[in-house]
Design a protein around this motif. Structure first.
Motif, mmCIF file in Angstrom:
data_model
loop_
_atom_site.group_PDB
_atom_site.id
_atom_site.type_symbol
_atom_site.label_atom_id
_atom_site.label_comp_id
_atom_site.label_asym_id
_atom_site.label_seq_id
_atom_site.Cartn_x
_atom_site.Cartn_y
_atom_site.Cartn_z
ATOM 1 N N VAL A 13 0.953 33.821 -0.409
ATOM 2 C CA VAL A 13 1.064 34.259 -1.800
ATOM 3 C C VAL A 13 -0.076 35.211 -2.152
ATOM 4 C CG1 VAL A 13 0.869 33.464 -4.165
ATOM 5 C CG2 VAL A 13 2.357 32.264 -2.581
ATOM 6 N N ARG A 22 13.000 15.192 -5.384
ATOM 7 C CA ARG A 22 11.776 14.522 -5.790
ATOM 8 C C ARG A 22 10.610 14.843 -4.893
ATOM 9 N NH1 ARG A 22 11.651 8.671 -5.539
ATOM 10 N NH2 ARG A 22 13.584 8.232 -6.591
ATOM 11 N N GLY A 67 3.547 31.556 -6.409
ATOM 12 C CA GLY A 67 4.562 32.087 -5.506
ATOM 13 C C GLY A 67 5.696 32.729 -6.293
ATOM 14 N N GLN A 86 0.096 23.989 2.662
ATOM 15 C CA GLN A 86 -0.392 24.545 1.414
ATOM 16 C C GLN A 86 -1.221 25.779 1.690
ATOM 17 O OE1 GLN A 86 0.044 23.738 -1.683
ATOM 18 N NE2 GLN A 86 -1.760 24.339 -2.831
ATOM 19 N N GLN A 136 7.893 16.813 -6.178
ATOM 20 C CA GLN A 136 6.940 16.273 -7.155
ATOM 21 C C GLN A 136 5.840 15.544 -6.421
ATOM 22 O OE1 GLN A 136 7.462 16.787 -10.460
ATOM 23 N NE2 GLN A 136 9.233 17.987 -9.828
ATOM 24 N N THR A 137 4.907 16.300 -5.911
ATOM 25 C CA THR A 137 3.854 15.642 -5.127
ATOM 26 C C THR A 137 2.783 15.048 -5.996
ATOM 27 O OG1 THR A 137 2.674 17.728 -5.007
ATOM 28 C CG2 THR A 137 4.189 17.214 -3.214
ATOM 29 N N GLY A 138 2.754 15.483 -7.233
ATOM 30 C CA GLY A 138 1.695 14.980 -8.108
ATOM 31 C C GLY A 138 0.410 15.764 -7.928
ATOM 32 N N ARG A 139 0.438 16.700 -6.995
ATOM 33 C CA ARG A 139 -0.797 17.463 -6.772
ATOM 34 C C ARG A 139 -0.694 18.804 -7.458
ATOM 35 N NH1 ARG A 139 -0.911 16.307 -0.487
ATOM 36 N NH2 ARG A 139 -1.154 14.042 -0.623
ATOM 37 N N GLN A 177 -2.253 21.480 -7.023
ATOM 38 C CA GLN A 177 -2.309 22.697 -6.217
ATOM 39 C C GLN A 177 -0.931 23.088 -5.692
ATOM 40 O OE1 GLN A 177 -5.480 21.515 -3.535
ATOM 41 N NE2 GLN A 177 -6.493 23.381 -4.214
ATOM 42 N N ASN A 178 -0.133 22.063 -5.362
ATOM 43 C CA ASN A 178 1.214 22.397 -4.927
ATOM 44 C C ASN A 178 1.982 23.065 -6.052
ATOM 45 O OD1 ASN A 178 1.151 19.226 -3.337
ATOM 46 N ND2 ASN A 178 0.751 21.221 -2.414
ATOM 47 N N LEU A 225 -5.663 27.893 -4.660
ATOM 48 C CA LEU A 225 -4.597 27.130 -4.035
ATOM 49 C C LEU A 225 -5.048 26.380 -2.798
ATOM 50 C CD1 LEU A 225 -1.691 29.653 -4.397
ATOM 51 C CD2 LEU A 225 -2.168 27.650 -5.764
ATOM 52 N N VAL A 232 -8.588 16.880 -5.516
ATOM 53 C CA VAL A 232 -7.316 16.944 -6.251
ATOM 54 C C VAL A 232 -6.147 16.343 -5.485
ATOM 55 C CG1 VAL A 232 -7.933 18.887 -7.675
ATOM 56 C CG2 VAL A 232 -6.935 19.267 -5.439
ATOM 57 N N LEU A 273 -5.632 12.905 -6.637
ATOM 58 C CA LEU A 273 -5.272 12.686 -8.038
ATOM 59 C C LEU A 273 -3.792 12.973 -8.199
ATOM 60 C CD1 LEU A 273 -8.330 14.505 -9.593
ATOM 61 C CD2 LEU A 273 -7.993 12.056 -9.372
ATOM 62 N N ASP A 274 -2.970 12.085 -7.587
ATOM 63 C CA ASP A 274 -1.531 12.355 -7.598
ATOM 64 C C ASP A 274 -0.750 11.245 -8.279
ATOM 65 O OD1 ASP A 274 -0.873 11.338 -4.157
ATOM 66 O OD2 ASP A 274 -1.984 10.414 -5.786
ATOM 67 N N GLY A 297 0.630 24.688 -8.403
ATOM 68 C CA GLY A 297 0.049 26.014 -8.579
ATOM 69 C C GLY A 297 0.609 27.000 -7.570
ATOM 70 N N LEU A 298 0.806 26.524 -6.364
ATOM 71 C CA LEU A 298 1.356 27.405 -5.337
ATOM 72 C C LEU A 298 2.750 27.859 -5.740
ATOM 73 C CD1 LEU A 298 1.185 28.722 -2.638
ATOM 74 C CD2 LEU A 298 2.000 26.625 -1.585
ATOM 75 N N MET A 328 1.070 11.464 -10.735
ATOM 76 C CA MET A 328 2.371 11.947 -11.185
ATOM 77 C C MET A 328 3.329 12.138 -10.016
ATOM 78 S SD MET A 328 2.551 12.296 -14.414
ATOM 79 C CE MET A 328 3.612 13.623 -14.906
ATOM 80 N N LYS A 329 3.006 11.587 -8.887
ATOM 81 C CA LYS A 329 3.855 11.792 -7.725
ATOM 82 C C LYS A 329 5.239 11.186 -7.955
ATOM 83 C CE LYS A 329 4.044 10.498 -2.881
ATOM 84 N NZ LYS A 329 4.236 11.703 -2.104
ATOM 85 N N GLY A 330 6.281 11.878 -7.523
ATOM 86 C CA GLY A 330 7.656 11.381 -7.654
ATOM 87 C C GLY A 330 8.207 11.702 -9.022
#
Lengths: 107, 173, 667
Positions: free
Chosen positions: B108, C634, C650, B101, C637-640, C642-643, A27, A99, A102-103, C645-646, A105-107
């Motif tokens: 977590v 929205r 979580g 994060q 929806q960060t597109g990341r 790792q978020n 993470l 990473v 590489l966003d 995954g958290l 897909m944001k929004g």
């Protein structure tokens, strides 16, 4: 001094710690390959748990835990192969494998 | 080794366990939280993998220990290091993400770890009586072709697919 | 005889249909169709139906129109039907004669009136179509013996009034004396009468719900029984029937222009003069009076209702007469006069005398129609309605002059003319039953009526012509004449035969028809009308003499101020403020506009605000709530990966926590 002799619990705790450390790494790393490394760490932690259970809890001929571990290793190999292929392909496209860049897909 | 009647063997086993355990955890910690250089992180992971292999041996899973070394260390880590070389310019970039994060991840991870450890310690495990160390290869082979033949076949299919898939994805065209 | 009555009823309707579908593009043929149709109807009514009824025959017939579901059938009713029916009895026969005769004469008159400067009015066919439709509607009201059918005719009459008042719909306010363009006046008329019609409808509903029927004969039976559901106690301790009658009377107040719904009549003069003669003098406005007369047994059963009728009628009489004093428009004066005379009729009805009220309606129809048509003749010749711009017309329009004189004398109540007899009857009824105040109103109004009528008459016909030279408009077929510079009497001509013959024909009953109801002829009219209900009364000589004296005095006063002197400034302006109030109609129009503005428009504004802010705000608010909620979500929806995954881990941690803790808390 008895607690020093490794028993089931020791192995289980070790496996759990490795798993948790791996989780934190997944993470918090930015590099995709780094994330993959941490995934492997998590898988190993879990493997350890399985084998420890196999050793201490199952009957003589069972060895289910070890079977699990074998298959997990197999799967880890396949996953690493495909995952790295993807990462390389992304690198070719975007010149980055951070990473947080590489966003799409944001929004 | 740990189930032996011989106190010396037990002592060796215990020592081996603790050294390996501490080394693994230290290496894992370094890889996760401190090492920024990817190659060095990969090497730290390799250390952990070796430690885990030793654990398997201590647990009487001889076949598994060797398989671990051969597959994980010998193949997967090599693969990863190849990939690291093929994606240059990334190695020296700091590898930590934003604060939120990180804190979330820490929370977590600590949470999961704490819960697991606590549960493990609390639970009254019913350990079996005889803990003989016997060679496992034959049993594993037999099991694989009788009881676990389906996962076996599927695993082979998985590997085939992964092979082809990896080639296709990583191909330069 | 019902079939004859139906024939009379249907003829104008047929004329309407023929004009609309066949002769629309042909002007004179349309007029011919209408005139012939109504002529036949008139002949049938005068020469066939009326004699039969006089001989004592009556008739009626009903049809069942709509069958209602049993759940909707009225409480006390006999069967779940809505019915329509006609009846021919003395009351109906009298109105039949009035309507057909006046309508016929107006049709004939219109043939020439609707021609200006030698050109036929572009809506010539439309005019005759509307006139025919109106006649049909009025006949429905007259002949109906069922309140529903009557209401249908009532509404149609209102519609025709709207169409005819606003006939010249593309005109703005015509001349200086007029204030409203015709289409606005039409709307005003329709809406004002609508207010009354709502009351009428409520009355119908009350009767239907409690009485169980709208058939007049059945309602009368219930009323005469003096017991039953109609007499159940209701608001303010009054029986239900009282409120029903009051509501019906509301309709009459609207249609007959009684206070407070009188405001539309003066402005209705924007319509062509034949319309004013037919509708707003003789027939439609009489429909209100006729309604009360038709349902008289109901009113008689609740005398309090009759008191209300009398009070409103009496007040309206003097109220409208006062406004007639201060008006300079020849048609407006006649309009106020109509309202005032209708007030007389209501007063008589309210005082318990059906005969007196109807008698006055009967005579009034003739002389008022005559007056309007004559006024129309004057307007057609001079080109303006303003009497201050007239004068001296007696030399140029002798036939109009003499016929209008007859009509004016009748209206004023000059002895022996028709209006004298009927007005006397009204006053006699008021004296016996209506109380001193109302009687005083009636008596004073006699004087006022005579005065303002002859003020108008003298200013129009006597003295010297005060109009501008260019006001000398051509009459029918007249070519622009040379202007006599010396006397300014340029090209003022008498109207042609089509217009003057109806005047002469109307002058006859205006003069003579009163005798039928006078003591000289043994009150024939009253006996005929009331039949077995007629009560012998002694003629009230005091009132008769008083009335005659006041009428003559009024005429004399008018002569002194207007006939003998040259008209330079209005003599009544010496009363300053009072005159202004009268001239502005007591500012009631302004008050109503203020009410509507604050009330209706304010309410609609509030509703609009509620709709815009409240409802739209609610709908938009829901939408925007969703939108902003979406926008807020929205951000996850960060597109990341790792978020994500958290979040994943979580959640897993939380589940693990729950799984561990719950067995501890609750073993």
């Amino acid at each position: 001094m008895e607690f020093l002799i490794p028993g089931l619990r020791h192995f289980l705790v070790l496996g759990s710690i490795l798993f948790a450390l791996g989780m934190y790494g997944v993470l918090s790393r930015r590099n995709a390959i780094g994330i993959l490394l941490n995934i492997e760490l998590m898988l190993n932690g879990v493997n350890l748990l399985f084998v420890a259970f196999a050793r201490y809890l199952s009957s003589e001929q069972e060895l289910a835990g070890q079977m699990f571990a074998i298959f997990i290793i197999t799967q880890a190999a396949a996953e690493a192969a495909v995952g790295l292929a993807i990462i390389i392909a992304i690198y070719r496209q975007r010149r980055t494998i951070q990473v947080d860049q590489l966003d799409l897909m944001k929004g | 080794m740990l189930a032996s009647n011989d106190p010396f063997t037990t002592f060796v086993g215990t020592l081996a366990f603790w050294i390996s355990a501490i080394a693994s955890i230290a290496a894992a910690y370094m890889m996760v939280a401190r090492i920024k250089n990817l190659i060095r992180a990969a090497l730290a992971l390799t250390t952990v993998l070796g430690g885990v292999a030793l654990m398997y041996a201590l647990l009487g899973a001889d076949f598994l220990a060797v398989a671990q070394l051969v597959v994980y260390v010998g193949a997967i880590m090599v693969l990863i290091i190849f990939a690291i070389f093929m994606t240059p310019g990334q190695i020296d970039v700091p590898g930590l993400v934003g604060t939120g994060q990180r804190l979330g991840a820490m929370a977590v991870a600590i949470g999961v770890g704490a819960i697991s450890v606590w549960v493990v310690v609390i639970t009254p495990w019913k350990v079996r009586d005889s803990l003989l160390d016997i060679p496992t290869a034959e049993s594993l082979g037999g099991l694989m072709l009788t009881r676990y033949v389906l996962p076996f076949e599927i695993a082979s299919l998985l590997l085939t697919v992964a092979l082809i898939g990896a080639i296709v994805i990583a191909r330069e065209d | 005889m019902v079939s004859l009555a139906l024939a009379i009823l249907v003829l104008p309707l047929l004329a309407f249909l023929v004009i609309v579908f066949v002769t629309w593009d042909y002007k004179f043929p349309s007029a011919a169709v209408a005139i012939v149709a109504i002529g036949i109807a008139m002949v049938l009514a005068l020469l066939v139906v009326f004699p039969q009824v006089m001989a004592g025959q009556t008739d009626h017939a009903e049809i069942s129109w709509l069958r209602l579901l049993p759940a909707n059938a009225p409480a006390g009713g006999t069967e779940p039907f809505l019915r329509l029916g006609v009846a021919v009895d003395p009351l109906a026969a009298i109105m039949l004669v009035v309507v057909t005769v006046v309508s016929f004469l107006v049709h004939v008159y219109s043939r020439s009136y609707m021609i200006e400067h030698g050109h036929l009015d572009p809506g010539y066919s439309r005019f005759f179509a509307y006139l025919s439709l109106f006649t049909f509607s009025m006949l429905v009201v007259v002949l109906s013996n069922n309140l529903l059918f009557l209401f249908i005719g009532w509404e149609l009459v209102g519609l025709c009034s709207y169409l005819l008042i606003g006939f010249w719909y593309d005109r703005t306010a015509r001349r200086s004396v007029h204030l409203l363009p015709p289409w606005v006046a039409a709307k005003k008329a329709f809406i004002t009468t609508r207010v009354g019609d709502v009351g009428f409808l409520i009355g119908l509903i009350i009767l239907w719900n409690t009485g169980g029927t709208l058939q007049l004969s059945q309602l009368f039976e219930q009323a005469e029984a003096k017991t039953g559901p109609l007499f159940a106690a209701s608001l303010l301790g009054q029986p239900v029937l009282f409120w029903a009658c009051l509501c019906l009377f509301a309709g009459a107040v609207g249609k007959s222009g009684q206070f407070p719904l009188h405001v539309w009549l003066p402005d209705a003069m924007e319509g062509p003069t034949p319309v004013s003669a037919l509708i707003h003098a003789a027939t439609m406005v009489a429909a209100g009076v006729y309604l009360v007369a038709r349902t008289y047994p109901l009113f008689e059963a609740v005398p309090q209702a009759l008191s209300v009728v009398a009070v409103i009628g009496g007040f309206t009489a003097i109220f409208a007469a006062s406004m007639g004093l201060a008006s300079n428009d020849i048609k407006r004066v006649l309009a106020y006069s109509t309202v005032s005379q209708l007030g007389y009729m209501m007063l008589a009805l309210g005082a318990g005398s059906l005969a007196a009220g109807m008698f006055h309606l009967f005579t009034h129809a003739f002389f008022k129609a005559l007056l309007f048509l004559a006024a129309g003749s004057v307007i057609h010749a001079v080109g303006t309605n303003d009497i201050t711009e007239m004068g001296g017309l007696r030399r140029f329009m002798p036939r109009t002059y003499y016929t209008m004189a007859i009509g004016s004398l009748s209206l004023a109540g000059f002895p022996l003319f028709a209006g004298f007899w009927s007005k006397d009857d009204v006053l006699a009824a008021a004296a016996s039953r209506a109380g001193p105040i109302l009687l005083a109103f009636g008596v004073i109004t006699v004087f006022l009526t005579a005065f303002y009528t002859f003020r108008m008459f003298f200013l129009t016909f006597h003295g010297k012509f005060r109009g501008p030279v260019t006001a000398a408009v051509e009459t029918v077929g007249h070519h622009p004449a040379t202007i006599d510079a010396e006397t300014h009497e340029a090209g003022l001509h008498e109207s042609d035969g089509w217009m003057t013959v109806p005047l002469i024909v109307l002058a006859i009953p205006a003069l003579l028809v009163g005798f039928w109801g006078s003591p000289l002829f043994n009150s024939g009219f009253q006996r005929f009308l009331e039949g077995s209900n007629y009560v012998e009364t002694q003629p009230n000589l005091v009132l008769a003499v008083l009335g005659a004296v006041l009428a003559i005095a009024g005429i004399g006063a008018a002569w002194a101020w207007y006939g003998a002197r040259a008209y330079v400034t209005e003599p009544l302006t010496r009363f300053g403020m009072a005159y202004r109030v009268l001239n502005r109609r007591y500012y009631i129009d302004e008050f109503y506009m203020w009410l509507i503005d604050k009330g209706a428009i304010g309410l609609s504004y509030a509703v609009a605000v509620f709709d815009r802010e409240g409802l739209d705000g609610l709908v938009n608010g829901v939408a925007s709530a969703f939108a902003s909620g979406g926008r807020a979500l929205r951000t996850a929806q960060t597109g990341r990966v790792q978020n994500y995954g958290l979040a994943l881990f979580g959640g897993m941690a939380v589940i693990a926590l729950v799984l561990v803790i719950v067995p501890l808390v609750r073993p």
